[in-house]
Design a protein around this motif. Structure first.
Motif, short mmCIF file in Angstrom:
data_model
loop_
_atom_site.label_atom_id
_atom_site.label_comp_id
_atom_site.label_asym_id
_atom_site.label_seq_id
_atom_site.Cartn_x
_atom_site.Cartn_y
_atom_site.Cartn_z
N ASP A 101 -4.01 -2.83 -2.70
CA ASP A 101 -3.82 -3.69 -1.54
C ASP A 101 -2.97 -4.93 -1.85
O ASP A 101 -2.66 -5.71 -0.96
CB ASP A 101 -5.17 -4.13 -0.96
N LYS A 102 -2.58 -5.11 -3.12
CA LYS A 102 -1.70 -6.21 -3.46
C LYS A 102 -0.28 -5.96 -2.93
O LYS A 102 0.46 -6.89 -2.63
CB LYS A 102 -1.65 -6.42 -4.98
N CYS A 103 0.08 -4.69 -2.88
CA CYS A 103 1.42 -4.34 -2.41
C CYS A 103 1.41 -3.60 -1.08
O CYS A 103 2.37 -3.72 -0.30
CB CYS A 103 2.15 -3.46 -3.46
N HIS A 104 0.37 -2.80 -0.85
CA HIS A 104 0.26 -2.01 0.37
C HIS A 104 -0.59 -2.76 1.40
O HIS A 104 -1.81 -2.87 1.26
CB HIS A 104 -0.35 -0.64 0.06
N VAL A 105 0.08 -3.28 2.43
CA VAL A 105 -0.59 -4.10 3.43
C VAL A 105 -1.38 -3.21 4.39
O VAL A 105 -0.93 -2.13 4.78
CB VAL A 105 0.46 -4.91 4.23
N ALA A 106 -2.59 -3.66 4.74
CA ALA A 106 -3.44 -2.91 5.66
C ALA A 106 -2.75 -2.78 7.02
O ALA A 106 -2.11 -3.72 7.50
CB ALA A 106 -4.78 -3.63 5.82
N GLY A 107 -2.88 -1.59 7.59
CA GLY A 107 -2.28 -1.32 8.89
C GLY A 107 -0.88 -0.73 8.80
O GLY A 107 -0.33 -0.30 9.81
#
Length: 607
Positions: A138-144
């Motif tokens: 989740d540091k690079c892959h944003v939720a949504g």
């Protein structure tokens, strides 16, 4: 009771099915097709809108077509599969979509979920290295957002870490690494200010204040002004510190007054402090070079003897004055002059009117007929007019005599034909060495480009400055291998002229050997047919020898004879249909094997 027959059992099942369908319709269920009613389970929420339209995902009697329908909807994934990019494009082929993504298991099914801990990021277009390997997803892959939409440039994630505030642009990787953000690898040699001497060990912040790297001053004074103000010259000598100081060490000064100015320091002048003579701004107020300019206060004669203090005084000691001696005048008496009576030169008591030039007394002795001017003393001496050995300094001319040119190797008469032709002697080497020019003037008159004055036969030609720099095996090749005669410019620059016997292709691929071969080794070659031509080699074509298709000699100036891109151009003899199906053999035959025919929809498997 008698057991029912097979026909009776089938009729009963059919009756039950009709009753069940009727009951469903009677109870008000939504109108559905037979396929929807017979579905194995509910679709996931993302596919729920296709629940009554099976043909969106299925093709009757053709399971293989399902993957194509999936990629028609999921276009980015389809593009990855075809271009072999992204996660799906790096998967080992062939895989069907349903191998990983299932359906008909209820509305809550998450068919795209995976184990993040076991996910192999190297199968994507962005392999994780250094600290990226331990970073949470989740540091690079944003939720949504989809995983594929994650940015791949450093600045998108590290903008907050950019201490330069965007001044150096977004290409963080030019200095920083994945191992440690604070560890920089910038090569200062690529800038307009390479680091030398003590600059190499200086901290970046010493010159780049507040992490501002652009527009940093490049002149010494910008950084060393404090030193100049406190311990130095306080701006009197200008801002060009490098004139005297070097990067190896600020002290001592590297300024050489004898070489760098027109005033040699002698005697006590050598130990005199700079400020004693240079009291004003060096670049605005240049001191005069006459003794009187500095020693006016020392002149006890009140200018009665003029301002030429050096007539009596020396740099060794101002107070040490010798009794008048002709040696201290502008015309020291030397050799036979010391024995000549004064009246021979001084025709009157006005001693200053006596000529100081040799020619004033020796005009009748000038065999050069004024060709060399009036400075007879450059060659002749006062001891013996006829003896000129060792007097003339040829280094003061435009042609210094060195090595083999120096006496006694070469006599003056070798270049100067008589006593009246010492001036305007041609300076180019070829003027004297024309008979030695084995190149027949082809290389011009700049003989010194290759030859030196130590020995004519020794050469030092730098082939890197020619139109054919030497690389690879050419570096160790003997000159005569390519230059068959001393007319060096006649040597051809194309590969084929020298490597004709190595051409195993018999001109099929033309004369531009460098298209495949390199100077490192003739047997080492490479040609990427996919990138350098319009015809990609796939499957079995990639294993076919070049000569199997290219059989004709290349046209002049071309790398290879042009070939048709249609299959029939090479496979005409394999066409058992005698052209009945046209030249597009690829519509049925596969590149992997000519005998392997593509399947047709509804016609069964490959033949």
């Amino acid at each position: 009771m008698a057991r029912p027959t097979l026909l009776q059992q089938v009729m009963r099942c059919g009756l039950c099915l009709l009753l069940w369908l009727g009951l469903a319709l009677a109870t008000g269920a939504q109108a559905q097709g037979i396929e929807s009613i017979m579905a194995p389970g509910k679709l996931s929420q993302s596919h729920a809108k296709y629940e009554d339209d099976c043909k969106q995902c299925h093709v009757k009697l053709d399971r293989k077509a399902q993957d194509g329908l999936c990629m028609d909807c999921h276009k980015p994934v389809g593009a990855d599969m075809r271009g072999k990019t992204g996660f799906h494009g790096h998967l080992e082929q062939p895989l069907t979509c349903k191998s990983c993504h299932t359906e008909h298991k209820g509305r809550d099914l998450k068919s795209a979920e995976f184990d993040q801990k076991k996910f192999d990021h190297s199968k994507t277009d962005y392999a994780l290295k250094g600290k990226h390997e331990k970073a949470a997803c989740d540091k690079c892959h944003v939720a949504g957002k989809k995983y594929r939409e994650a940015a791949q440039d450093c600045n998108s994630c590290h903008k907050k870490d950019d201490k330069h505030k965007g001044a150096l642009g977004p290409k963080c990787a030019e200095c920083h690494t994945e191992s440690d953000w604070k560890e920089a690898k910038f090569d200062h040699e690529t800038t307009k200010f390479p680091l030398t001497g003590k600059h190499v060990d200086a901290k970046c912040t010493d010159c780049h204040k507040d992490n501002v790297y652009k527009d940093t001053p490049k002149n010494c004074y910008a950084c060393h002004r404090k030193i100049d103000d406190q311990k130095g010259h306080k701006g009197l000598y200008g801002e060009k510190c490098e004139t005297c100081h070097g990067t190896k060490a600020w002290k001592p000064s590297s300024f050489n007054h004898d070489n760098d100015t027109k005033f040699d320091l002698r005697g006590k002048h050598r130990t005199t402090a700079c400020k004693d003579c240079h009291s004003g701004n060096l670049y605005k107020e240049k001191p005069k070079q006459e003794c009187y300019a500095c020693h006016k206060k020392d002149d006890k004669h009140k200018e009665s003897l003029g301002t030429n203090c050096a007539a009596c005084h020396t740099e060794k000691n101002w107070k040490e004055v010798a009794k008048f001696d002709h040696e201290k005048t502008q015309f020291p008496l030397a050799g036979k002059h010391a024995k000549v009576e004064c009246k021979e030169c001084h025709k009157s008591v006005m001693y200053k009117e006596a000529p100081k030039e040799c020619i004033g007394c020796h005009l009748k002795d000038d065999k050069h007929k004024a060709n060399l001017g009036k400075e007879c003393g450059d060659c002749h001496n006062a001891q013996d007019w006829k003896n000129t050995e060792g007097r003339f300094k040829h280094d003061r001319t435009k042609f210094q005599l060195r090595n083999a040119h120096a006496a006694p190797s070469v006599k003056c008469s070798a270049c100067h034909k008589d006593l009246t032709s010492f001036r305007n002697t041609p300076l180019p080497c070829l003027a004297c060495h024309k008979k030695d020019d084995k190149h027949e003037t082809q290389l011009g008159d700049k003989c010194e480009t290759c030859h030196n004055d130590k020995a004519w036969k020794g050469t030092s030609f730098n082939h890197g400055k020619s139109r054919f720099p030497l690389t690879g095996r050419h570096i160790v090749a003997e000159c005569k291998t390519c230059h068959l005669t001393l007319r060096y410019k006649d040597a051809a620059r194309d590969c084929y002229s020298c490597h004709k016997k190595e051409d195993k292709h018999k001109l099929v691929f033309g004369v531009n050997c460098e298209s495949c071969h390199s100077t490192r080794a003739w047997t080492t070659w490479t040609f990427d047919h996919d990138t350098r031509t319009k015809y990609r080699l796939e499957s079995s074509h990639a294993k076919v020898a070049c000569a199997a298709c290219h059989k004709q000699a290349a046209p002049a100036g071309k790398d290879a004879a042009p070939l048709g891109t249609s299959c029939v151009a090479c496979h005409r003899s394999d066409d058992v249909h005698s052209g009945g199906f046209g030249p597009r053999c690829d519509q049925c035959h596969q590149v992997e094997s000519w005998k392997k025919v593509k399947s047709r929809v509804g016609q069964g498997a490959d033949k």
